[in-house]
Enzyme design. Structure first.
Site, PDB file in Angstrom:
ATOM      1  CE  LYS A  57      -6.763  21.552  17.432  1.00  0.00           C
ATOM      2  NZ  LYS A  57      -5.451  21.446  17.619  1.00  0.00           N
ATOM      3  CD  GLN A 110      -2.716  24.186  17.612  1.00  0.00           C
ATOM      4  OE1 GLN A 110      -3.699  23.645  18.201  1.00  0.00           O
ATOM      5  NE2 GLN A 110      -2.500  23.644  16.456  1.00  0.00           N
ATOM      6  CG  ASP A 141      -3.047  17.190  20.865  1.00  0.00           C
ATOM      7  OD1 ASP A 141      -3.789  16.828  19.939  1.00  0.00           O
ATOM      8  OD2 ASP A 141      -2.487  18.498  20.734  1.00  0.00           O
TER       9      ASP A 141
END
Ligand code: NAD
Length: 298
Positions: free
Chosen positions: A54, A98, A121
């Site tokens: 990412k 994450q 996200d």
């Protein structure tokens, strides 16, 4: 006729090229460089690899990336304090925590601490709540589910009125994909580990999305001829011919299903690259909104 293979790598590359241009434009117009902060707790090797890719993708399109790592022993308060600091940092337009977090940490509490404006996200409980309601718009849509929809739409899949079956009901993939399909007027069935007669349910699908995590579970005779099949699964299977000793396969038995479906995503090279492209898309959106609120370069 064998299925059209939906090339997620190529589509993601196109999207990233457009994002790169828009990043340059934003920099030139208001001096703002979109910035993504990643929060990685613990030492799960797969999570480290995902975060690395990412961050690399951010750099490639001219975005800033700020890496933050905490040990697996970090407390809830420490993780939330880091997120709170990033919420206040004007260089950071997106905060990505994450998942999964190590045992003992309350993921909902951590995700709920991310500023709504920086929730690239799309996992803040309020954004997920809005996604699940008719007529409400989340500020950000989770990246993998959004990637699935973009793949389907680019492939010209007829969604309105289509019968869609999603296998998997996780908060990260299955549930949000199902909601996005519902908002596009599909008639949606969500299947899970307790679903009875799964092959027959799948055979009713014009659009079939597999997000399970079981290697090649969906067989050719589970698929309706002419269906669009999106394989989200990423599974390692032993392969002595590879240097690594394994290869990656999806949840769909590719060779069987490609003889039946109209269109199918490969693994790797299907949904995976789209996930990262959608993260860049969301981060760019966050930075543009910051600029439109009168935010300036730090
Ligand atoms: P998860 O383990 O949280 O959820 C799996 C779901 O599958 C559950 O809802 C469960 O009920 C269902 N399930 C399990 N066994 C089943 C069975 N026998 N029959 C029917 N349903 C069954 O997993 P997840 O986080 O949703 O991820 C699913 C897969 O997608 C994994 O392989 C993961 O690696 C992959 N994934 C890929 C990406 C990407 O970018 N390509 C992103 C996220 C997840």
């Amino acid at each position: 006729m064998p299925a059209r293979i939906l090339d997620g790598t190529a589509l993601a590359a196109e999207i990233r090229a457009t994002i790169k241009q828009q990043v340059e434009h934003l920099k030139a117009a208001c001096g703002i460089t979109p910035g993504l902060a990643t929060v990685l707790v613990g030492d799960d090797p797969a999570s480290h690899a995902y975060v690395r890719s990412k961050r690399k993708a951010c750099t490639e399109v001219g975005m800033e990336s700020f890496a933050h790592e905490l040990p697996a022993t970090a407390t809830q308060e420490e993780v939330v304090a880091l997120v709170t600091r990033l919420n206040a940092d004007p260089r950071v337009h997106g905060v990505l925590v994450q998942l999964p977090l190590p045992h003992g940490l309350d993921a909902e509490g951590v995700l709920g601490a991310v500023s709504l404006d920086k929730d690239v996200d799309g996992f803040h409980p309020l954004n997920i709540g809005r996604l699940c309601m008719k007529g409400r718009e989340p500020l950000f849509v989770p990246c993998t589910p959004l990637g699935v929809i973009v793949l389907l739409e680019k492939a010209g899949a007829p969604l309105r009125g289509a019968r869609a079956v999603v296998i998997g009901r996780s908060n990260i993939v299955g549930l949000p994909v199902a909601m996005l399909l519902l908002h596009r007027d599909c008639t949606v069935t969500i299947c899970h580990s307790r679903t009875e007669n799964l092959p027959a349910v799948c055979r009713s699908a014009d659009i079939l999305v597999a997000a399970v995590g079981r290697a090649e579970m969906v067989r050719g005779d589970w698929v309706k001829p002419g269906a669009f099949v999106i394989d989200v699964g990423i599974n390692r299977v032993a392969d002595a011919t590879r240097q690594t000793g394994y290869r990656l396969v999806g949840d769909v038995a590719f060779d069987e299903v490609k003889e039946v479906a109209a269109a199918l995503t490969p693994v790797p090279g299907g949904v995976g690259p789209m996930t990262i492209a959608m993260l860049l898309h969301n981060t760019l959106e966050a930075a543009k909104r910051y600029a439109s609120r009168g935010g300036s370069a730090p």
